[in-house]
Design an enzyme around this catalytic site. Structure first.
Site, PDB file in Angstrom:
ATOM      1  CG  LEU A 104     -33.056  -4.013 -48.094  1.00 50.21           C
ATOM      2  CD1 LEU A 104     -33.077  -3.228 -49.401  1.00 50.21           C
ATOM      3  CD2 LEU A 104     -32.119  -5.213 -48.194  1.00 50.21           C
ATOM      4  CB  SER A 105     -28.524  -2.117 -43.837  1.00 50.83           C
ATOM      5  OG  SER A 105     -27.755  -1.158 -43.158  1.00 50.83           O
ATOM      6  N   GLY A 106     -30.601   0.550 -43.434  1.00 50.73           N
ATOM      7  CA  GLY A 106     -30.883   1.906 -43.897  1.00 50.73           C
ATOM      8  C   GLY A 106     -32.318   2.142 -44.305  1.00 50.73           C
ATOM      9  N   GLY A 144     -34.885   2.312 -42.364  1.00 50.23           N
ATOM     10  CA  GLY A 144     -35.602   3.116 -41.372  1.00 50.23           C
ATOM     11  C   GLY A 144     -36.182   2.311 -40.233  1.00 50.23           C
ATOM     12  CB  SER A 203     -33.105   1.651 -35.768  1.00 49.91           C
ATOM     13  OG  SER A 203     -32.481   0.386 -35.827  1.00 49.91           O
ATOM     14  CB  SER A 241     -34.846 -10.798 -39.458  1.00 50.40           C
ATOM     15  OG  SER A 241     -35.724  -9.706 -39.504  1.00 50.40           O
TER      16      SER A 241
END
Length: 199
Positions: free
Chosen positions: A40-42, A44, A46, A113
């Site tokens: 999910l976005s957020g 971790g 990246s 993705s």
């Protein structure tokens, strides 16, 4: 003069080059791979991909990191966030990663993705060196972080088709590695992933 159109079937030929992936891997002293971070976005992704790349570089590995936002600001800047565009986004990333594998590199990718079928298509394109990493940080923790304010906007109806809120996220069924970043340091997560992936 007769007009002719170019077709993939009649006019394109795959050229086999003399300098192969195997040759480049031997020169670099490593096996090419794609370490595909999904979550999910957020969650971790990246942060972990960046930290794992630093870990690999410190061990003398040759790497390249493809990050979701960075790729969308360049290669995929013509794509939006509809399901069709998300599918194409992942396809282009997979093809790019495969080219980098042919250069002998270990490629780390950080993309939500969200759809299993797209990740499986990426696996098909890339081949056996595809290593799926599921960053399984729960939605509640991702929302708590909400670094970009995206979850808040999605909850207000300001963002359509936002993964985890108004669009589904399909967790991997058989990832090569899983890590939850809530309550753990980046260093601990990287050590966990490096051990699971054989680095």
């Amino acid at each position: 003069m007769e007009n002719q159109t170019v077709s993939k079937e009649r006019n394109l030929t795959w050229h086999q080059m003399d300098i192969t992936r195997g040759y480049r891997e031997e020169q670099m002293g490593q096996k090419a791979a794609v370490i595909w971070f999904t979550g999910l976005s957020g969650s971790g992704k990246s942060t972990l991909a960046n930290a794992l790349e630093k870990y690999l570089a410190a061990k003398g590995k040759h790497t390249m990191l493809l990050d979701g936002d960075n790729v969308r600001l360049g290669l995929n800047r013509d794509l939006g966030f509809s399901e069709k565009d998300r599918v194409e986004n992942i396809r282009r990333i997979a093809e790019t990663a495969k080219l980098m594998n042919d250069a002998g590199l270990i490629v780390l990718t950080s993309f939500i993705s969200p759809f299993r079928k797209d990740r499986e298509e990426a696996r098909r394109i890339i081949g056996d060196c595809f290593l799926e990493v599921y960053v399984s940080t729960p939605l509640e923790e991702c929302e708590r972080r909400d670094v970009k304010g995206l979850y808040q906007a999605a909850r207000k109806g300001e963002i359509a088709e936002f993964t985890g809120i108004t669009s589904v996220y399909e967790a991997p069924l058989h990832p090569q590695a899983v890590t939850d970043t809530s309550g753990k340091s980046v260093e601990a997560c990287v050590a966990e992933l490096a051990a699971a992936l054989g680095y």
